[in-house]
Design a protein around this motif. Structure first.
Motif, PDB file in Angstrom:
ATOM      1  N   ILE A  57      -4.153  -0.168   0.474  1.00  0.00           N
ATOM      2  CA  ILE A  57      -4.326  -0.909  -0.781  1.00  0.00           C
ATOM      3  C   ILE A  57      -4.188  -2.389  -0.482  1.00  0.00           C
ATOM      4  O   ILE A  57      -3.368  -2.774   0.357  1.00  0.00           O
ATOM      5  N   GLY A  61      -1.467  -4.118   3.017  1.00  0.00           N
ATOM      6  CA  GLY A  61      -1.701  -2.921   3.821  1.00  0.00           C
ATOM      7  C   GLY A  61      -2.889  -3.080   4.775  1.00  0.00           C
ATOM      8  O   GLY A  61      -3.025  -2.312   5.738  1.00  0.00           O
ATOM      9  N   ASP A 124       0.443   1.870   4.490  1.00  0.00           N
ATOM     10  CA  ASP A 124       0.873   0.767   3.612  1.00  0.00           C
ATOM     11  C   ASP A 124       2.046   0.031   4.240  1.00  0.00           C
ATOM     12  O   ASP A 124       2.704   0.551   5.135  1.00  0.00           O
ATOM     13  N   ASP A 125       2.244  -1.190   3.764  1.00  0.00           N
ATOM     14  CA  ASP A 125       3.302  -2.019   4.348  1.00  0.00           C
ATOM     15  C   ASP A 125       4.696  -1.555   3.915  1.00  0.00           C
ATOM     16  O   ASP A 125       5.553  -1.309   4.751  1.00  0.00           O
TER      17      ASP A 125
HETATM   18 NA    NA Z   1       1.234  -2.869  -0.045  1.00  0.00          NA
END
Ligand code: NA
Ligand code: G4P
Ligand code: NA
Length: 194
Positions: A57, A61, A124-125
């Motif tokens: 997203i 990310g 994702d982060d």
């Molecule tokens: Na994110």
């Protein structure tokens, strides 16, 4: 992942009991060499899964997702948070509520980039309450594709997201797992012995 934990300790800032600031290497300035190593780590962890595409997203990310896609030699799709001028074809859409920011956003992926024989790795982060990841899982399921696993850079294990995803039977691999952020100090859950 040692390298990521060391970077969090040297360049991250625990700005409250809930929030870790990592603008220095992930959310604003990006450490490209670190992202490259992260891509290699995820590729190794998911090497046996026959992944066909990566889904993330925007915005933070994207960097680790692209590095992972490079290693696995597969395309990377990022869900969009805003309507785009050119994104005018049929869309898969779901709503994502952020408890941290107290806003609900619609996120979308064009139908044409996901199909029913895709095996997807989500990257994702951060993993906090899991709403972004659950939204991505929903979009992938709308396309009748399979979620093979979820790769997270920084899991805040004191929040509910990781458990929620595991309860759904999803494989979650987090490269750094934070137990607490007390008094400006980052405490990790120690790495599995391999
Ligand atoms: Na994110
Ligand atoms: P959730 O998806 O796990 O439920 O998380 P949440 O709604 O709380 O997260 C909303 C945004 O805040 C996400 O970024 C997420 O990556 C980020 N976030 C959550 N916890 C932290 C934290 O401790 N530190 C930092 N730096 N970010 C955190 P976003 O709004 O989608 O923005 P972007 O950075 O991807 O553009
Ligand atoms: Na973020």
């Amino acid at each position: 992942m040692r390298l990521l934990e060391e970077k969090i300790l040297s360049d991250g800032e625990a700005i409250s009991k809930e929030v870790l600031k990592v603008d220095a290497f992930l959310n604003h300035q990006i450490d490209s060499k670190l992202m490259f190593e992260i891509g290699k780590e995820f590729a190794k962890l998911f090497a046996n899964e026959e992944i066909t595409k990566i889904v993330t997203i925007e915005s933070s990310g994207i960097a680790p997702a692209v590095m992972t896609g490079l290693q696995l030699n597969v395309p990377v799709i990022f869900a969009r948070k805003q309507k785009s001028l050119t994104l005018n074809e049929a869309l898969l859409t779901t709503s994502v509520h952020s408890f941290t920011k107290n806003v609900t956003n619609n996120i979308s992926i064009s139908k044409k980039y996901l199909n029913d024989n895709d095996k997807i790795l989500i990257i994702d982060d951060f993993l906090a309450n899991g709403q972004a990841a659950l939204g991505l899982v929903d979009l992938i399921h709308q396309a009748n594709a399979t979620v093979v696993g979820i790769g997270i850079l920084i899991e805040k294990s004191f929040q509910s997201g990781a458990q929620k995803l595991k309860d759904l039977g999803l494989r979650v691999e987090s490269l750094a797992r934070i137990e607490s952020l007390e008094n400006g100090v980052v405490n990790f859950i120690s790495e599995k012995v391999e």
